[in-house]
Design a protein around this motif. Structure first.
Motif, mmCIF file in Angstrom:
data_model
loop_
_atom_site.group_PDB
_atom_site.id
_atom_site.type_symbol
_atom_site.label_atom_id
_atom_site.label_comp_id
_atom_site.label_asym_id
_atom_site.label_seq_id
_atom_site.Cartn_x
_atom_site.Cartn_y
_atom_site.Cartn_z
ATOM 1 N N GLN A 28 -41.617 22.235 14.087
ATOM 2 C CA GLN A 28 -41.640 21.042 13.244
ATOM 3 C C GLN A 28 -41.435 21.398 11.772
ATOM 4 N N ASP B 191 -39.915 24.065 10.583
ATOM 5 C CA ASP B 191 -38.526 24.498 10.424
ATOM 6 C C ASP B 191 -37.588 23.300 10.361
ATOM 7 N N THR B 192 -37.817 22.324 11.221
ATOM 8 C CA THR B 192 -36.991 21.115 11.242
ATOM 9 C C THR B 192 -37.103 20.354 9.926
ATOM 10 N N ALA C 17 -37.939 21.588 7.022
ATOM 11 C CA ALA C 17 -37.295 22.393 5.981
ATOM 12 C C ALA C 17 -35.782 22.235 6.035
ATOM 13 N N GLN C 18 -35.211 22.236 7.234
ATOM 14 C CA GLN C 18 -33.770 22.072 7.381
ATOM 15 C C GLN C 18 -33.323 20.700 6.910
ATOM 16 N N LEU C 19 -34.080 19.668 7.262
ATOM 17 C CA LEU C 19 -33.742 18.315 6.815
ATOM 18 C C LEU C 19 -33.841 18.202 5.302
ATOM 19 N N SER C 20 -34.880 18.800 4.748
ATOM 20 C CA SER C 20 -35.052 18.773 3.297
ATOM 21 C C SER C 20 -33.901 19.473 2.599
ATOM 22 N N ASP C 21 -33.482 20.619 3.131
ATOM 23 C CA ASP C 21 -32.343 21.340 2.556
ATOM 24 C C ASP C 21 -31.059 20.513 2.650
ATOM 25 N N ALA C 22 -30.857 19.876 3.788
ATOM 26 C CA ALA C 22 -29.660 19.054 3.978
ATOM 27 C C ALA C 22 -29.650 17.884 3.000
ATOM 28 N N SER D 175 -31.181 17.777 0.081
ATOM 29 C CA SER D 175 -30.952 18.327 -1.269
ATOM 30 C C SER D 175 -29.480 18.636 -1.497
ATOM 31 N N ARG D 176 -28.843 19.250 -0.495
ATOM 32 C CA ARG D 176 -27.420 19.566 -0.627
ATOM 33 C C ARG D 176 -26.602 18.283 -0.762
#
Length: 78
Positions: A56, A58-59, A61-66, A68-69
């Motif tokens: 959860q 990791d998911t 964090a990945q969504l947050s990074d996406a 932000s990008r």
């Protein structure tokens, strides 16, 4: 003065963590003594919950990074 307050709050948290650890340890010992739980079952459940939480996090964090990008790629209309 603010530093003293922060240190006091940290000390309170450490005391609370210590107390919670004692309570959990006591509960586990009682459950094992009564035959309601084994250490293997507890270890298995801890590992299962750790894996779920890690997935959860990791998911998220990945969504947050996406997000932000995507926000940095978006140009204002005006």
């Amino acid at each position: 003065m603010k530093e003293v307050q922060i240190i006091a709050k940290l000390a309170d948290l450490q005391e609370t963590d210590y107390y919670n650890t004692l309570v959990l340890h006591a509960l586990v010992d009682i459950l094992v003594a009564k035959g309601l739980l084994t250490h293997d079952e507890l270890t298995e459940k801890v590992n299962e919950l750790d894996s779920q939480l890690s997935f959860q996090l990791d998911t998220i964090a990945q969504l947050s990074d996406a997000i932000s990008r995507r926000q940095t790629q978006t140009k204002p209309l005006l």
